[in-house]
Design a protein around this motif. Structure first.
Motif, PDB file in Angstrom:
ATOM      1  N   HIS A 174       0.823  -1.208   0.000  1.00 24.10           N
ATOM      2  CA  HIS A 174       0.000   0.000   0.000  1.00 24.10           C
ATOM      3  C   HIS A 174       0.861   1.263   0.000  1.00 24.10           C
ATOM      4  CE1 HIS A 174      -3.596  -2.295   0.236  1.00 24.10           C
ATOM      5  NE2 HIS A 174      -3.374  -2.752   1.457  1.00 24.10           N
ATOM      6  N   HIS A 175       2.005   1.223   0.662  1.00 21.30           N
ATOM      7  CA  HIS A 175       2.921   2.363   0.592  1.00 21.30           C
ATOM      8  C   HIS A 175       3.424   2.569  -0.836  1.00 21.30           C
ATOM      9  CE1 HIS A 175       3.139   2.185   5.039  1.00 21.30           C
ATOM     10  NE2 HIS A 175       3.519   3.442   4.940  1.00 21.30           N
ATOM     11  N   MET A 176       3.668   1.477  -1.546  1.00 19.37           N
ATOM     12  CA  MET A 176       4.111   1.585  -2.932  1.00 19.37           C
ATOM     13  C   MET A 176       3.009   2.185  -3.807  1.00 19.37           C
ATOM     14  SD  MET A 176       6.402   1.342  -5.209  1.00 19.37           S
ATOM     15  CE  MET A 176       7.738   0.293  -4.592  1.00 19.37           C
ATOM     16  N   GLU A 177       1.777   1.810  -3.542  1.00 20.65           N
ATOM     17  CA  GLU A 177       0.648   2.373  -4.298  1.00 20.65           C
ATOM     18  C   GLU A 177       0.570   3.893  -4.092  1.00 20.65           C
ATOM     19  OE1 GLU A 177      -4.237   1.828  -4.582  1.00 20.65           O
ATOM     20  OE2 GLU A 177      -3.045   0.508  -3.291  1.00 20.65           O
ATOM     21  N   LEU A 178       0.734   4.321  -2.844  1.00 20.33           N
ATOM     22  CA  LEU A 178       0.754   5.746  -2.533  1.00 20.33           C
ATOM     23  C   LEU A 178       1.923   6.431  -3.237  1.00 20.33           C
ATOM     24  CD1 LEU A 178       0.000   8.288  -0.808  1.00 20.33           C
ATOM     25  CD2 LEU A 178       1.474   7.332   0.994  1.00 20.33           C
ATOM     26  N   ALA A 179       3.106   5.831  -3.140  1.00 21.00           N
ATOM     27  CA  ALA A 179       4.310   6.424  -3.731  1.00 21.00           C
ATOM     28  C   ALA A 179       4.188   6.572  -5.242  1.00 21.00           C
ATOM     29  CB  ALA A 179       5.530   5.570  -3.381  1.00 21.00           C
ATOM     30  N   GLN A 180       3.631   5.569  -5.901  1.00 24.12           N
ATOM     31  CA  GLN A 180       3.510   5.623  -7.356  1.00 24.12           C
ATOM     32  C   GLN A 180       2.495   6.684  -7.791  1.00 24.12           C
ATOM     33  OE1 GLN A 180       2.712   1.463  -8.136  1.00 24.12           O
ATOM     34  NE2 GLN A 180       4.870   1.048  -8.623  1.00 24.12           N
ATOM     35  N   GLY A 181       1.420   6.841  -7.002  1.00 23.88           N
ATOM     36  CA  GLY A 181       0.457   7.893  -7.310  1.00 23.88           C
ATOM     37  C   GLY A 181       1.095   9.268  -7.233  1.00 23.88           C
ATOM     38  N   ILE A 182       1.894   9.483  -6.196  1.00 24.72           N
ATOM     39  CA  ILE A 182       2.589  10.765  -6.053  1.00 24.72           C
ATOM     40  C   ILE A 182       3.612  10.948  -7.168  1.00 24.72           C
ATOM     41  CG2 ILE A 182       4.196  12.071  -4.592  1.00 24.72           C
ATOM     42  CD1 ILE A 182       2.776  10.736  -2.157  1.00 24.72           C
ATOM     43  N   ALA A 183       4.378   9.890  -7.451  1.00 20.94           N
ATOM     44  CA  ALA A 183       5.463   9.974  -8.437  1.00 20.94           C
ATOM     45  C   ALA A 183       4.948  10.303  -9.835  1.00 20.94           C
ATOM     46  CB  ALA A 183       6.249   8.668  -8.461  1.00 20.94           C
ATOM     47  N   THR A 184       3.753   9.813 -10.153  1.00 24.43           N
ATOM     48  CA  THR A 184       3.196  10.061 -11.491  1.00 24.43           C
ATOM     49  C   THR A 184       2.391  11.366 -11.550  1.00 24.43           C
ATOM     50  OG1 THR A 184       1.248   8.728 -10.938  1.00 24.43           O
ATOM     51  CG2 THR A 184       3.059   7.607 -12.052  1.00 24.43           C
ATOM     52  N   GLY A 185       2.247  12.036 -10.415  1.00 26.79           N
ATOM     53  CA  GLY A 185       1.499  13.285 -10.397  1.00 26.79           C
ATOM     54  C   GLY A 185       0.000  13.105 -10.500  1.00 26.79           C
ATOM     55  N   ASP A 186      -0.472  11.913 -10.234  1.00 24.06           N
ATOM     56  CA  ASP A 186      -1.900  11.593 -10.328  1.00 24.06           C
ATOM     57  C   ASP A 186      -2.537  11.767  -8.945  1.00 24.06           C
ATOM     58  OD1 ASP A 186      -4.420  10.370 -10.477  1.00 24.06           O
ATOM     59  OD2 ASP A 186      -3.748   8.905 -11.972  1.00 24.06           O
ATOM     60  N   GLU A 187      -3.218  12.898  -8.746  1.00 22.83           N
ATOM     61  CA  GLU A 187      -3.767  13.207  -7.424  1.00 22.83           C
ATOM     62  C   GLU A 187      -4.778  12.160  -6.964  1.00 22.83           C
ATOM     63  OE1 GLU A 187      -4.986  17.231  -6.585  1.00 22.83           O
ATOM     64  OE2 GLU A 187      -3.690  17.983  -8.187  1.00 22.83           O
ATOM     65  N   LYS A 188      -5.642  11.707  -7.868  1.00 24.70           N
ATOM     66  CA  LYS A 188      -6.649  10.709  -7.495  1.00 24.70           C
ATOM     67  C   LYS A 188      -5.991   9.397  -7.091  1.00 24.70           C
ATOM     68  CE  LYS A 188     -10.652  12.417 -10.087  1.00 24.70           C
ATOM     69  NZ  LYS A 188     -11.660  12.113 -11.142  1.00 24.70           N
ATOM     70  N   ALA A 189      -4.976   8.987  -7.852  1.00 22.84           N
ATOM     71  CA  ALA A 189      -4.270   7.746  -7.528  1.00 22.84           C
ATOM     72  C   ALA A 189      -3.541   7.877  -6.196  1.00 22.84           C
ATOM     73  CB  ALA A 189      -3.283   7.390  -8.644  1.00 22.84           C
ATOM     74  N   ALA A 190      -2.946   9.045  -5.942  1.00 20.41           N
ATOM     75  CA  ALA A 190      -2.241   9.267  -4.676  1.00 20.41           C
ATOM     76  C   ALA A 190      -3.220   9.207  -3.501  1.00 20.41           C
ATOM     77  CB  ALA A 190      -1.524  10.620  -4.710  1.00 20.41           C
ATOM     78  N   MET A 191      -4.394   9.831  -3.654  1.00 24.72           N
ATOM     79  CA  MET A 191      -5.395   9.792  -2.588  1.00 24.72           C
ATOM     80  C   MET A 191      -5.944   8.391  -2.391  1.00 24.72           C
ATOM     81  SD  MET A 191      -7.549  13.385  -2.775  1.00 24.72           S
ATOM     82  CE  MET A 191      -7.966  13.282  -4.508  1.00 24.72           C
ATOM     83  N   HIS A 192      -6.086   7.660  -3.483  1.00 23.39           N
ATOM     84  CA  HIS A 192      -6.539   6.269  -3.383  1.00 23.39           C
ATOM     85  C   HIS A 192      -5.500   5.440  -2.627  1.00 23.39           C
ATOM     86  CE1 HIS A 192      -7.365   2.105  -4.681  1.00 23.39           C
ATOM     87  NE2 HIS A 192      -8.622   2.510  -4.728  1.00 23.39           N
ATOM     88  N   GLY A 193      -4.221   5.699  -2.882  1.00 25.90           N
ATOM     89  CA  GLY A 193      -3.158   5.004  -2.159  1.00 25.90           C
ATOM     90  C   GLY A 193      -3.188   5.332  -0.678  1.00 25.90           C
ATOM     91  N   ALA A 194      -3.428   6.608  -0.353  1.00 26.69           N
ATOM     92  CA  ALA A 194      -3.531   7.011   1.053  1.00 26.69           C
ATOM     93  C   ALA A 194      -4.711   6.318   1.727  1.00 26.69           C
ATOM     94  CB  ALA A 194      -3.672   8.529   1.158  1.00 26.69           C
ATOM     95  N   ASP A 195      -5.845   6.240   1.009  1.00 29.29           N
ATOM     96  CA  ASP A 195      -7.025   5.551   1.546  1.00 29.29           C
ATOM     97  C   ASP A 195      -6.739   4.069   1.788  1.00 29.29           C
ATOM     98  OD1 ASP A 195      -9.131   7.253   2.099  1.00 29.29           O
ATOM     99  OD2 ASP A 195      -9.791   7.343   0.013  1.00 29.29           O
ATOM    100  N   ALA A 196      -6.088   3.427   0.817  1.00 31.25           N
ATOM    101  CA  ALA A 196      -5.776   1.995   0.952  1.00 31.25           C
ATOM    102  C   ALA A 196      -4.872   1.753   2.157  1.00 31.25           C
ATOM    103  CB  ALA A 196      -5.116   1.477  -0.329  1.00 31.25           C
ATOM    104  N   LEU A 197      -3.926   2.654   2.364  1.00 35.22           N
ATOM    105  CA  LEU A 197      -3.014   2.528   3.504  1.00 35.22           C
ATOM    106  C   LEU A 197      -3.771   2.691   4.818  1.00 35.22           C
ATOM    107  CD1 LEU A 197      -0.165   2.216   4.594  1.00 35.22           C
ATOM    108  CD2 LEU A 197       0.199   4.667   4.192  1.00 35.22           C
ATOM    109  N   MET A 198      -4.679   3.654   4.886  1.00 34.21           N
ATOM    110  CA  MET A 198      -5.468   3.850   6.105  1.00 34.21           C
ATOM    111  C   MET A 198      -6.444   2.684   6.331  1.00 34.21           C
ATOM    112  SD  MET A 198      -4.254   6.512   7.541  1.00 34.21           S
ATOM    113  CE  MET A 198      -2.668   6.101   6.779  1.00 34.21           C
ATOM    114  N   ASP A 199      -6.977   2.103   5.242  1.00 31.09           N
ATOM    115  CA  ASP A 199      -7.824   0.910   5.367  1.00 31.09           C
ATOM    116  C   ASP A 199      -7.037  -0.226   6.015  1.00 31.09           C
ATOM    117  OD1 ASP A 199      -9.967   2.178   4.170  1.00 31.09           O
ATOM    118  OD2 ASP A 199      -9.629   1.284   2.193  1.00 31.09           O
ATOM    119  N   TYR A 200      -5.807  -0.368   5.574  1.00 35.45           N
ATOM    120  CA  TYR A 200      -4.920  -1.405   6.119  1.00 35.45           C
ATOM    121  C   TYR A 200      -4.668  -1.184   7.611  1.00 35.45           C
ATOM    122  CZ  TYR A 200      -0.229  -3.224   7.215  1.00 35.45           C
ATOM    123  OH  TYR A 200       0.848  -3.803   7.823  1.00 35.45           O
ATOM    124  N   LEU A 201      -4.374   0.067   7.985  1.00 28.80           N
ATOM    125  CA  LEU A 201      -4.131   0.373   9.397  1.00 28.80           C
ATOM    126  C   LEU A 201      -5.399   0.169  10.228  1.00 28.80           C
ATOM    127  CD1 LEU A 201      -1.872   3.565   9.260  1.00 28.80           C
ATOM    128  CD2 LEU A 201      -1.192   1.190   9.620  1.00 28.80           C
TER     129      LEU A 201
END
Length: 211
Positions: A174-201
Motif C-alpha cells: 500500500h505504501h508503494m501504491e501511494l508512492a507511485q500515485g505521487i510519483a506520477t502526479g496523479d492526485e486521485k491515484a495518490a489519494m486512493h493510495g492514502a485511503d488503501a493505507l489507512m484501510d490497512y491500518l
C-alpha cells in the motif's frame, strides 16, 4: 539547513516512545534524557513540552511526566482523523513534489517492499519514516503536516506494541501504491493510495481490538 537542538531532541525522544523503549505509563526523567541525547537540558525540556501538548506525554500532579498510555478505543478515531489529512497531503505531494522528491518517495517504498520480503521490521519502519518525511516536505502543506505528525507517531507506537497482528508485506504494497500515485502526479491515484493505507491500518487496529 542546520536543525535546532530542540528538534533533534524531539526526534530522539519520539523514537524512544514510538518504539516502546520508553513504555506507556513509565516516568519521563529529564536528566536521563539529557544524558541520552547529549543535547542539553533546555532543548530536552522544550521537546518534552511539545510532547505534552500533543498527548505523547502526560503531565500529572505530584507524579510528574509519564509516557501516555495507548488508548485502544481512541485509536480508530486517530486513524479516521489521519485519513483525512493523509489524503490531503498525498494530493498536495502529487501536485507539488519536485522530480527528485518523486524519485525519493518511490525509493523509500521500494526499500519497504524489500525489507518486508526479508521480514526485517526495523528496516521496514526506518524506510516508512523516511517516506513520511519526504512526502511531508513534498506536500508543502505545513498546516496538514503539523496536524498529522502526532497521529503518525501514535500509529507507529501502536504498531510496535501489537506488531504480531500486522502483515508488513501488505503494508509495503500500500505504501508503494501511494508512492507511485505521487510519483506520477496523479492526485486521485495518490489519494486512493492514502485511503488503501489507512484501510490497512484500520483493519490492523480492529484485529487488535477484537482480540
Amino acid at each position: 539547513m542546520k536543525r535546532r537542538a530542540a528538534d533533534l531532541a524531539y526526534d530522539a525522544i519520539e523514537a524512544l516512545i514510538s518504539t516502546l523503549q520508553l513504555k506507556p505509563g513509565s516516568p519521563v526523567v529529564e536528566a536521563e534524557l539529557v544524558e541520552l541525547t547529549q543535547l542539553g537540558r533546555t532543548p530536552v525540556r522544550e521537546a518534552l513540552l511539545r510532547m505534552v501538548s500533543i498527548g505523547l506525554i502526560d503531565q500529572q500532579p505530584r507524579r510528574g511526566l509519564l509516557v501516555s498510555h495507548i488508548d485502544l478505543a481512541d485509536h480508530l478515531d486517530v486513524i479516521q482523523t489521519r485519513r483525512a489529512l493523509e489524503r490531503l497531503i498525498a494530493a498536495c505531494s502529487a501536485r507539488r513534489a519536485t522530480a527528485a522528491q518523486r524519485q525519493a518517495i518511490v525509493r523509500c517504498a521500494e526499500k519497504m517492499v524489500k525489507a518486508a520480503a526479508r521480514g526485517h521490521l526495523e528496516d521496514y519502519m526506518r524506510s516508512d519514516h523516511e517516506l513520511d518525511e519526504v512526502n511531508h516536505h513534498a506536500s508543502q502543506n505545513h498546516s496538514a503536516v503539523k496536524c498529522v505528525v502526532p497521529l503518525v507517531v501514535q500509529c507507529r507506537r501502536f504498531w510496535y506494541a501489537y506488531q504480531h497482528e500486522g502483515e508488513i508485506a501488505e503494508g509495503a504494497r500500500h505504501h508503494m501504491e501511494l508512492a507511485q500515485g505521487i510519483a506520477t502526479g496523479d492526485e486521485k491515484a495518490a489519494m486512493h493510495g492514502a485511503d488503501a493505507l489507512m484501510d490497512y491500518l484500520e483493519r490492523f487496529a480492529r484485529r487488535v481490538i477484537e482480540n
